[in-house]
Design a protein around this motif. Structure first.
Motif, short mmCIF file in Angstrom:
data_model
loop_
_atom_site.label_atom_id
_atom_site.label_comp_id
_atom_site.label_asym_id
_atom_site.label_seq_id
_atom_site.Cartn_x
_atom_site.Cartn_y
_atom_site.Cartn_z
N THR A 191 -7.06 -3.14 1.37
CA THR A 191 -6.76 -2.04 0.45
C THR A 191 -6.03 -2.49 -0.81
O THR A 191 -6.28 -1.96 -1.89
CB THR A 191 -5.93 -0.97 1.18
OG1 THR A 191 -6.65 -0.53 2.33
CG2 THR A 191 -5.63 0.22 0.29
N TRP B 298 -3.45 6.35 8.41
CA TRP B 298 -2.44 5.30 8.20
C TRP B 298 -1.15 5.66 8.93
O TRP B 298 -0.54 4.83 9.59
CB TRP B 298 -2.14 5.13 6.71
CG TRP B 298 -3.18 4.39 5.94
CD1 TRP B 298 -4.29 4.92 5.35
CD2 TRP B 298 -3.20 3.00 5.63
NE1 TRP B 298 -4.99 3.94 4.70
CE2 TRP B 298 -4.34 2.76 4.85
CE3 TRP B 298 -2.34 1.95 5.92
CZ2 TRP B 298 -4.66 1.49 4.36
CZ3 TRP B 298 -2.66 0.68 5.45
CH2 TRP B 298 -3.81 0.46 4.68
N VAL C 19 0.85 -1.19 0.00
CA VAL C 19 0.00 0.00 0.00
C VAL C 19 0.89 1.23 0.00
O VAL C 19 1.79 1.36 0.82
CB VAL C 19 -0.92 0.03 1.26
CG1 VAL C 19 -1.64 1.36 1.36
CG2 VAL C 19 -1.90 -1.12 1.21
N ARG D 244 -6.09 -3.81 7.38
CA ARG D 244 -6.27 -2.64 6.51
C ARG D 244 -5.49 -2.78 5.21
O ARG D 244 -5.98 -2.45 4.13
CB ARG D 244 -5.84 -1.36 7.23
CG ARG D 244 -6.84 -0.93 8.28
CD ARG D 244 -6.56 0.44 8.78
NE ARG D 244 -6.94 1.40 7.74
CZ ARG D 244 -6.77 2.70 7.82
NH1 ARG D 244 -6.21 3.21 8.91
NH2 ARG D 244 -7.13 3.49 6.86
N GLN E 146 -3.66 7.11 -0.40
CA GLN E 146 -4.89 6.76 0.29
C GLN E 146 -5.64 8.03 0.73
O GLN E 146 -5.01 9.00 1.14
CB GLN E 146 -4.60 5.89 1.52
CG GLN E 146 -3.88 4.60 1.18
CD GLN E 146 -4.61 3.79 0.13
OE1 GLN E 146 -5.80 3.55 0.24
NE2 GLN E 146 -3.89 3.41 -0.92
#
Length: 99
Positions: free
Chosen positions: A85, A31, A20, A81, A25
């Motif tokens: 994602t 995050w 990620v 998460r 994001q």
């Protein structure tokens, strides 16, 4: 900032990686807070557990190696998460060593 979660082991020995890019994001600040609050320096060695998963979590300059049973609390939140994602990238198990 990039977060990489790699899961390996299990019965099949497959390695799966999720990546990620936090900067892409919509909730990048959340995050960053999650990553900053992880106990990076307090991770005990991963105990050997046959046929269980091992997680390698990387976010420069940090890295943690966790046995499946250690992925709890904020570690579980981060792993979940990342997996929700990013698409998984599967790698075959390593070839057996020959003599």
């Amino acid at each position: 900032m990039e977060i990489i979660v790699q899961r390996s082991g299990g019965l099949a020995g497959l390695r799966i990686t999720w990546r990620v890019d936090v900067d892409e994001q919509p909730d990048a600040d959340a995050w960053v807070v999650l990553v900053d609050e992880l106990p990076w320096r307090d991770v005990p060695p991963a105990p050997p557990e046959p046929d269980r998963y091992v997680y390698r979590i990387e976010c420069e300059p940090h890295e943690a190696l966790l046995a499946e049973g250690q992925v709890t609390g904020p570690w579980r939140e981060l792993v979940d998460r990342v997996r929700e994602t990013a698409p998984p990238h599967r790698e075959p198990p390593p070839a057996p060593r020959t003599r």
